[in-house]
Write a protein that holds these residues in place. Structure first.
Motif, PDB file in Angstrom:
ATOM      1  N   SER A 150       3.916 -32.726   2.366  1.00  0.00           N
ATOM      2  CA  SER A 150       3.567 -32.302   1.015  1.00  0.00           C
ATOM      3  C   SER A 150       4.052 -30.884   0.743  1.00  0.00           C
ATOM      4  CB  SER A 150       2.051 -32.388   0.825  1.00  0.00           C
ATOM      5  OG  SER A 150       1.680 -31.908  -0.433  1.00  0.00           O
ATOM      6  N   PHE A 151       3.863 -29.986   1.701  1.00  0.00           N
ATOM      7  CA  PHE A 151       4.296 -28.597   1.560  1.00  0.00           C
ATOM      8  C   PHE A 151       5.806 -28.517   1.349  1.00  0.00           C
ATOM      9  CE2 PHE A 151       6.098 -24.840   3.673  1.00  0.00           C
ATOM     10  CZ  PHE A 151       5.551 -23.843   2.883  1.00  0.00           C
ATOM     11  N   LYS A 190       7.826 -30.856   0.328  1.00  0.00           N
ATOM     12  CA  LYS A 190       8.186 -31.515  -0.934  1.00  0.00           C
ATOM     13  C   LYS A 190       8.028 -30.556  -2.125  1.00  0.00           C
ATOM     14  CE  LYS A 190       7.227 -35.688  -3.577  1.00  0.00           C
ATOM     15  NZ  LYS A 190       6.421 -36.898  -3.653  1.00  0.00           N
ATOM     16  N   ARG A 191       7.025 -29.674  -2.084  1.00  0.00           N
ATOM     17  CA  ARG A 191       6.766 -28.727  -3.176  1.00  0.00           C
ATOM     18  C   ARG A 191       7.721 -27.539  -3.182  1.00  0.00           C
ATOM     19  NH1 ARG A 191       1.434 -29.301  -1.214  1.00  0.00           N
ATOM     20  NH2 ARG A 191       1.529 -27.176  -0.468  1.00  0.00           N
ATOM     21  N   ARG A 192       8.370 -27.272  -2.064  1.00  0.00           N
ATOM     22  CA  ARG A 192       9.290 -26.121  -1.973  1.00  0.00           C
ATOM     23  C   ARG A 192      10.614 -26.468  -2.617  1.00  0.00           C
ATOM     24  NH1 ARG A 192       8.584 -21.690   0.890  1.00  0.00           N
ATOM     25  NH2 ARG A 192      10.816 -21.543   1.186  1.00  0.00           N
ATOM     26  N   ARG A 193      11.030 -25.636  -3.531  1.00  0.00           N
ATOM     27  CA  ARG A 193      12.318 -25.855  -4.202  1.00  0.00           C
ATOM     28  C   ARG A 193      13.473 -25.294  -3.368  1.00  0.00           C
ATOM     29  NH1 ARG A 193      10.761 -27.763  -8.963  1.00  0.00           N
ATOM     30  NH2 ARG A 193       8.980 -26.876 -10.022  1.00  0.00           N
TER      31      ARG A 193
END
Length: 129
Positions: A57-58, A60-63
């Protein structure tokens, strides 16, 4: 380690586990021999063999993708592969020669760095903010 206090790592043990008060190098978690013995025998109950959902999840959220350092990485190959597949430059470090050899064998043509070294002693004089 001359001039420095040794860094001790925790080793999870079941309740009632006998405590060794007369530690030798092979039974002291501050020495690579302790970890080599555990990886060689497969005595690694902390190894997940999976990527935790919170880590997925972490990431996935990082661009932005960048570099990731995984100290004391043991033999959790899945996490290294996950970061590499997600586009990160991966550096993993462990001071167990057995863990490093097992990881290199399992990952084959892994593009990241797998280093045999003592992460804790190399950062003991560092300051983190």
């Amino acid at each position: 380690m001359e001039g420095r206090a040794p860094v001790h790592y925790l080793y999870a043990c079941a309740k009632g586990c006998p405590r060794n008060t007369n530690m030798r190098e092979s039974s002291d978690s501050a020495w690579p021999a302790f970890w080599n013995q555990r990886y060689a025998s497969g005595e690694t109950p902390w190894t997940l063999h999976a990527v935790p959902a919170a880590l997925r999840s972490f990431v996935k959220r990082r661009r932005k993708r960048g570099s990731v350092l995984i100290p004391g990485r043991g033999t959790d190959h899945e996490v290294l592969q996950f970061f590499q597949t997600a586009g990160f430059e991966v550096t993993a470090i462990d001071f167990s020669t057995v863990a490093v050899a097992q990881t290199r064998k399992a990952l084959g043509n892994f593009e990241g760095k797998i280093i045999r070294g003592d992460f804790s002693s190399s950062i003991s004089d560092s300051v983190f903010i």
